[in-house]
Every structure is written in structure tokens, then in C-alpha cells.
Design a protein around this motif. Structure first.
Motif, PDB file in Angstrom:
ATOM      1  N   ARG A  91       0.809  -1.219   0.000  1.00 36.71           N
ATOM      2  CA  ARG A  91       0.000   0.000   0.000  1.00 36.71           C
ATOM      3  C   ARG A  91       0.846   1.273   0.000  1.00 36.71           C
ATOM      4  NH1 ARG A  91      -2.674  -3.571   3.402  1.00 36.71           N
ATOM      5  NH2 ARG A  91      -4.827  -4.053   2.808  1.00 36.71           N
TER       6      ARG A  91
ATOM      7  N   ASP B 220      -1.900   1.765  -5.515  1.00 39.29           N
ATOM      8  CA  ASP B 220      -3.224   2.207  -5.091  1.00 39.29           C
ATOM      9  C   ASP B 220      -4.147   1.039  -4.782  1.00 39.29           C
ATOM     10  OD1 ASP B 220      -2.376   4.794  -5.584  1.00 39.29           O
ATOM     11  OD2 ASP B 220      -3.194   4.830  -7.624  1.00 39.29           O
ATOM     12  N   GLN B 221      -3.939  -0.075  -5.461  1.00 39.40           N
ATOM     13  CA  GLN B 221      -4.917  -1.157  -5.387  1.00 39.40           C
ATOM     14  C   GLN B 221      -4.269  -2.515  -5.654  1.00 39.40           C
ATOM     15  OE1 GLN B 221      -7.990  -0.756  -8.374  1.00 39.40           O
ATOM     16  NE2 GLN B 221      -9.544  -1.715  -7.100  1.00 39.40           N
TER      17      GLN B 221
ATOM     18  N   ALA C  78      -1.786   1.292 -10.029  1.00 41.40           N
ATOM     19  CA  ALA C  78      -1.590   2.665  -9.561  1.00 41.40           C
ATOM     20  C   ALA C  78      -1.918   3.608 -10.712  1.00 41.40           C
ATOM     21  CB  ALA C  78      -0.157   2.884  -9.083  1.00 41.40           C
TER      22      ALA C  78
END
Length: 414
Positions: free
Chosen positions: A23, A27-28, A48
Motif C-alpha cells: 500500500r 493504489d490497489q 496505480a
């Protein structure tokens, strides 16, 4: 048991070898499921950015997509772009049925299938960036035109002759390395002190993708390791799906509750009817639970542990892919030259350049940059230098725009 994550590099006067969460850089995190309901493959990806070209990052043999973590922060601070880093089959947290098939056809098809699942038939402009084996797969993906929106190719330290030699030396290195570690911190410390990774910041996030935690059933060597079987987060749920739109998938399930799909919420389900044909679903799951899944046994090791204690073992035995090594790299230099799009070759040393590439570079067929001596794990050891080179490539060909805060500095556009 959840890992504790820290971001500092030192604790007092000592180096900090504790793991850092993905993290901090992406982003994910998502799992992309591809295939028919009764035979799904699940690919771990990290993303990201939201605008600009899509940089698809393919890691080297034995590593994972987390090897791109620090580079991701560096490149997204320089240019506006999107990042998709994926764990190749057999690596990281990717789970495929045919896990022993490391052919270039299977691995390049994986890349195309994951992009198709995430973006459908009209993905954004793509720049494929691969390191080592990932570089070879990127070349094969472009050469076979599996991703029609690809506009650029970046190969990092992948040259036909030297790459094959490097794999054999890596194999010897793997035979001599520890079979297991008592903690993730120990694994990170070993990666630095052994020279596998020279950048502590990168090691603290990327080693999480190379080793996994296992529970010991009883006191003794690591050969007694037994863990929970790897659960299939999608196939157990979708085996009896009633034909209908995807929005009905999670309500017309016969085998169990939705919580069997994943440990986190289901998002980004690709729209389209659910039939016996291939379906693509993107789901999220908790990375900590995946760290606890591993093979039923590991090789013998010098580490002895007590009952109920955790040990960390390698996620992949690279020797099992040895029969594919020649196929990965044979003819790669000529395939790279034949790719009819802008290309960048990044090398960790000029001695890695073979004859075909030397001639091609003299003819101006691709951009090339030789980085200062930094070892094979180029994007981990020198992420800022690699980001400078990639940013320059993207800006030169107008694939991306410089970020507003960096436009006043042209240090990487020369």
C-alpha cells in the motif's frame, strides 16, 4: 497472524529489515480470474494511477510484481501514467491450474488475458515493460500482437546470450540459498546481505512476494510443514452459476455464500452474459491470507522449529521451469528487433550486448541505455535511474506527459 509493516529504514543504529506493505507504493491490489467457471486461473495484480498510458510491468524469474513497487512510485512521480504489475504464473500469489507450464505461449497469453479481463476489447495505449524473463515474455507478447493497443516496449537486462547464462548461475545460487527462514525479517536481511537485492527499501516490500509463511505441524525440521490447502476463491462459487447477466452471479450461486469468493469485497466485475464459455471476473482479496497458503511440504532445511511455529519458504522452485529456459530466450534479440514499434533496451552492463543487438543499435532501431553497475535486479537496485530512462522514453515518443510538479526539471528528458 498479520505482518507488522514499517516504513523507516533504521531502528536506532541498526538497519530495519521489517516488511513494508504494498500500500505504500500501489493504489490497489486485485485478483483477476480468467477461464471457465470449473477451470479458473487467478492472477494477482497491483495497480496505480488513473490517467495516461498503461505501463504493464512483468517481473523476472523467481520474483513477483512487488519487485516493481519502488519503481512505481518513481515513475508515477515523473509522468502521468497508469501501472499494472502482475505476478506471472507460478510466482507470487498467482494461482493457475497448469502451474508447471512456463512456455512463452502460456505466459504471453496470460498477459493478454489479464489485460482483456481488466479493460475489455479497448484497453488504453500500452507500454510493455519487462525485466529478465518478464522482458522475454513482453517481447513475445508484442511479436505475436496479442495486445493490439501496445505502443511501446521496454526490455530490462534481457539479452539472449547473457540471459541464459544468468539463469544457470541463478540456479546454482538458488541451490546454495537457505531453504527457509524463521521470519520475514530474516528473509529480507538475507536478501540484502547475500547481494540478491542491493536496495533495502525495495527488499522490504519485494521479498514478501518471494517467500510465504507456513505453519509447522510438530516439532522438527521444515519437512514437517503442513499448511491449509490453497483455496480457490472463485471456482467453488461459480461452478453452478445460473446463466444470466454478471450482475446475477452473486445471487444465483448454489454452492455457498458470497464470502467464499474472496476475503474482501468483489469489485470490477466485467459485464457480459455468464455462459459455459470463458468469463473474466476481477475480485479483491486479503493479501495476508494468501501469505499463509503454501505447498504441503518443502525441501529439507537446516532450520528447526517448534510445533505451531511459522517458517517462511520460497514460493517457487525455479528449477522446475528449467526445460523452458532455452525457449524463453532463444531468438529473443531478433524478435526484439523485429517488433515494429518504439523500443528501449536497458542494460546493467555493456558486456551484456550481443552482436545482433549491437548492429541494431548502431542502425538506430531502438533506444539503449547502460546503467551504472547495479546487478541483475536493475529496477530494484536503481529504481530512480530506471524511472529516469523510462520517463525519457515515454516523453520522447509523446506517450505520456510530464507531471506538473516535475516539468520545471528536465533532468530526465535529456
Amino acid at each position: 497472524m498479520e505482518e507488522s509493516f514499517n516504513t523507516e529504514h533504521e531502528v536506532g543504529d541498526e538497519l530495519d529489515y521489517s516488511p513494508v506493505s504494498w500500500r505504500e507504493y500501489f493504489d490497489q491490489m486485485q485478483d483477476v480470474s480468467v477461464g471457465p467457471p470449473d477451470n479458473m486461473d487467478v492472477y494477482r495484480i497491483y495497480r496505480a494511477g488513473h490517467d495516461g498510458p498503461l505501463l504493464v510491468l512483468l517481473h523476472g524469474g523467481g520474483h513477483s510484481s512487488l519487485s516493481w513497487a519502488v519503481f512505481t512510485s518513481a515513475i508515477t512521480s515523473r509522468v502521468t501514467c497508469r501501472i499494472l504489475a502482475m505476478d506471472l504464473r507460478g510466482h507470487g500469489d498467482t494461482l493457475v491450474r497448469q502451474s508447471g507450464d512456463f512456455s512463452t505461449h502460456a505466459m504471453s497469453s496470460d498477459v493478454a488475458n489479464v489485460i482483456g479481463a481488466c479493460y475489455g476489447e479497448t484497453p488504453p495505449p500500452i507500454v510493455l515493460i519487462g525485466h529478465g524473463v518478464g522482458g522475454a515474455i513482453a517481447v513475445h507478447t508484442v511479436n505475436h500482437m496479442l495486445l493490439p493497443t501496445t505502443v511501446g516496449l521496454v526490455a530490462i537486462d534481457v539479452v539472449e546470450g547473457s540471459a541464459t547464462e544468468a539463469l544457470h548461475s541463478i540456479q546454482n545460487f538458488h541451490k546454495e540459498r537457505p531453504k527457509s527462514f524463521k521470519s520475514m525479517d530474516d528473509a529480507i536481511e538475507w536478501s540484502i546481505k547475500s547481494g540478491q537485492i542491493a536496495n533495502l527499501e525495495s527488499a522490504r516490500v519485494s521479498m514478501v512476494g518471494q517467500v510465504k509463511r507456513c505453519e509447522v505441524e510438530k516439532a522438527g525440521p521444515v519437512t514437517d510443514v503442513v499448511t491449509d490447502p490453497v483455496t480457490d476463491p472463485v471456482t467453488d462459487v461459480l461452478t453452478n452459476v445460473v446463466t444470466g447477466p454478471v450482475t446475477d452471479v452473486l445471487t444465483n450461486v448454489a454452492t455457498g455464500p458470497v464470502t467464499n469468493v474472496a476475503t474482501g469485497p468483489v469489485t470490477n466485475v466485467v459485464t457480459g452474459p455468464v455462459t459455459d464459455a470463458v468469463i473474466d471476473v476481477v475480485v479483491e482479496r486479503d493479501e495476508e491470507s494468501c501469505d499463509q497458503s503454501c505447498d504441503k511440504k518443502s525441501d529439507a532445511t537446516e532450520v528447526s522449529v517448534s510445533e505451531g511455529q511459522s517458517v517462511y519458504i520460497w514460493r517457487i522452485d525455479l528449477s522446475k521451469s528449467e526445460k523452458y529456459w532455452d525457449g524463453w530466450f532463444r531468438g529473443t534479440s531478433n524478435l526484439f528487433l523485429a517488433c515494429n514499434l518504439p523500443k528501449l533496451l536497458l542494460l546493467a552492463g555493456i558486456d551484456r550486448l550481443d552482436r545482433d543487438l549491437t548492429i541494431g543499435q548502431m542502425q538506430g532501431k531502438f533506444m539503449m541505455q547502460v546503467l551504472p553497475p547495479c546487478g541483475h535486479a536493475v529496477q530494484e537496485n536503481r529504481p530512480e535511474k530506471v524511472a529516469d530512462a523510462v520517463a525519457s522514453f515515454l516523453l520522447r515518443h509523446k506517450f505520456a506527459e510530464a507531471r506538473r510538479e516535475t516539468r520545471s526539471s528536465n533532468s530526465f528528458t535529456q
